[in-house]
Design a protein around this motif. Structure first.
Motif, short mmCIF file in Angstrom:
data_model
loop_
_atom_site.label_atom_id
_atom_site.label_comp_id
_atom_site.label_asym_id
_atom_site.label_seq_id
_atom_site.Cartn_x
_atom_site.Cartn_y
_atom_site.Cartn_z
N GLY A 147 0.80 -1.22 0.00
CA GLY A 147 0.00 0.00 0.00
C GLY A 147 0.83 1.26 0.00
N ARG A 148 2.02 1.21 -0.60
CA ARG A 148 2.90 2.38 -0.63
C ARG A 148 2.55 3.28 -1.80
N ASP A 149 2.84 4.56 -1.64
CA ASP A 149 2.68 5.55 -2.70
C ASP A 149 3.93 5.51 -3.57
N GLY A 150 3.78 5.05 -4.81
CA GLY A 150 4.92 4.89 -5.70
C GLY A 150 5.68 6.16 -5.97
N THR A 151 5.03 7.32 -5.81
CA THR A 151 5.72 8.59 -6.06
C THR A 151 6.74 8.89 -4.97
N ARG A 152 6.69 8.16 -3.86
CA ARG A 152 7.64 8.38 -2.77
C ARG A 152 8.82 7.42 -2.80
N LEU A 153 8.95 6.70 -3.90
CA LEU A 153 10.10 5.83 -4.09
C LEU A 153 11.33 6.68 -4.40
N VAL A 154 12.36 6.56 -3.57
CA VAL A 154 13.58 7.34 -3.73
C VAL A 154 14.50 6.73 -4.78
N GLY A 155 14.55 5.42 -4.84
CA GLY A 155 15.42 4.75 -5.80
C GLY A 155 15.55 3.28 -5.44
N ILE A 156 16.37 2.58 -6.20
CA ILE A 156 16.56 1.14 -6.04
C ILE A 156 18.03 0.86 -5.76
#
Length: 393
Positions: A147-156
């Motif tokens: 249920g995470r907001d994908g726009t808050r992904l910093v990186g991999i």
């Protein structure tokens, strides 16, 4: 120690892609909160040497931007109760991947250091593009399930088995990962996955994971032994990874003479086969691992001289507070190694050199994937580049 000032900073400090991150001074506070846990403003003032009003000048924008939260005051003895500041986990997260010879593991790690969406799959195809399609599907499913907001992904962040050859992100992995060898993995994987990526050796990032969420919470200096299909590790000195000139510090397997047994889990898998119990890969062997099987005794008898030599070399050259046994090593097997390992440490005038503790990893989960996930978060929010402390204006 170097010093920086608690001077002015912009209300929003943006990376080129527009996502929020933190200034150098803010990173020091966020790193303290990551290591110390929830702390009051008075705690932060004491730890940094800053006056309370300077702490407030740093803390308030972080609260406004949603990177910190302030809990309701809790009474503790006499005096006015203090409110605790903590990292806001929902503000950002990173994906961590561990790419092994037979499998890929994934975690989502939020800003507060909480693990979400952990999963592991057999690597269906070792060719990079099919593997990336599998990994991309794992990432999307993990984000949706958590249920995470994908726009808050910093990186991999990605940990890959192998050593660097001194040319950017080009690794030299074992034969079973031949398509991943000697190619610019950072560029290839970033394009294939559609995100900014950080690449490092699996032993290095496992050590970083231990530093962030395991032993590193109580010890700033340790060596990490990484057991998988191969054998390696990493070094944490004063809370930071010691990577070496070419990024290969911690390649402990190279300590051993060519004819000595390598203490890796692939050798253990083959030893199980000698005892009539065959596994197609490490994933299968580790699924229902029996530390009391006779094959384990045979493997230990063969490998303990190698492990004793490696531990003694680490003890003599690095003098760490602890040596951590980790990677894909089952805790039950780590406990058996702890009981048997010994240092070369002769007495002089009745005294031995103070020795390092030998302990199993304190990480619950895949340390490589967890450590890999910390790489983007450290780059955006925690790494102040020199371990700076504050001083007043």
């Amino acid at each position: 120690m170097n010093a920086i000032t608690a001077g002015d900073y912009p209300a929003h400090f943006l990376r080129e892609d527009g996502r929020r991150t933190a200034t150098a001074n803010e990173r020091v506070l966020m790193d303290l909160l990551s290591r110390q846990g929830p702390s009051s403003r008075a705690d932060l003032a004491r730890l940094t040497g800053l006056a309370p009003h300077s702490i407030t000048r740093l803390v308030e924008p972080l609260i406004v931007r949603g990177l910190l939260r302030e809990a309701l005051p809790v009474a503790a003895g006499r005096g006015k109760p203090a409110a605790k500041l903590a990292l806001e986990g929902s503000a950002a997260f990173a994906v961590g991947l561990s790419v092994m010879t037979d499998a890929v593991s994934l975690v989502l790690l939020d800003l507060a250091g909480q693990v979400h969406g952990a999963r592991s799959e057999r690597l269906a195809d070792i060719e990079i593009q099919p593997a990336c399609r599998q990994i991309r599907g794992m990432i999307d499913a993990a984000i949706a399930d958590a249920g995470r907001d994908g726009t808050r992904l910093v990186g991999i962040g990605i940990g890959v088995t192998g050593y660097f050859i001194g040319d950017g992100a080009r690794l030299n992995p074992p034969r079973l990962l031949d398509p991943w060898a000697l190619v610019p993995l950072d560029t290839i994987l970033s394009e294939a996955l559609g995100e900014k990526v950080w690449i490092d050796n699996d032993g290095n990032v496992a050590a970083i994971g231990e530093a962030m969420l395991g032993l590193g919470r109580v010890s700033r200096d340790f060596a990490y032994l990484y057991f998988s299909a191969g054998f390696g590790g990493g070094i944490i000195a004063q809370g930071r990874p010691l990577r070496g000139r070419h990024g290969n510090a911690g390649e402990f397997a190279s300590i051993l003479p060519a004819d000595w047994p390598q203490p890796n889990l692939e050798a253990l898998r083959l030893t199980f086969g000698e005892h009539g119990t065959s596994f197609p890969d490490l994933h299968a062997m580790l699924t229902d691992f029996d530390a009391g099987h006779p094959a384990v005794d045979t493997w230990l008898d063969r490998c303990m001289p190698s492990l004793n030599l490696i531990a003694s070399a680490i003890f003599a050259t690095i003098d760490p507070g602890a040596i951590v046994l980790g990677g894909r090593l089952p805790t039950s097997l780590a406990s058996r190694i702890v009981q048997r390992i010994s240092f070369t440490n002769p007495a002089r005038r009745g005294f031995h050199r103070p020795s390092a503790r030998i302990i199993p990893s304190m990480i619950d989960g895949d340390a490589t994937a967890i450590g890999a996930a910390t790489l983007p978060l450290r780059a955006a929010f925690f790494d102040s580049n020199a371990g700076h402390v504050f001083m007043e204006d």
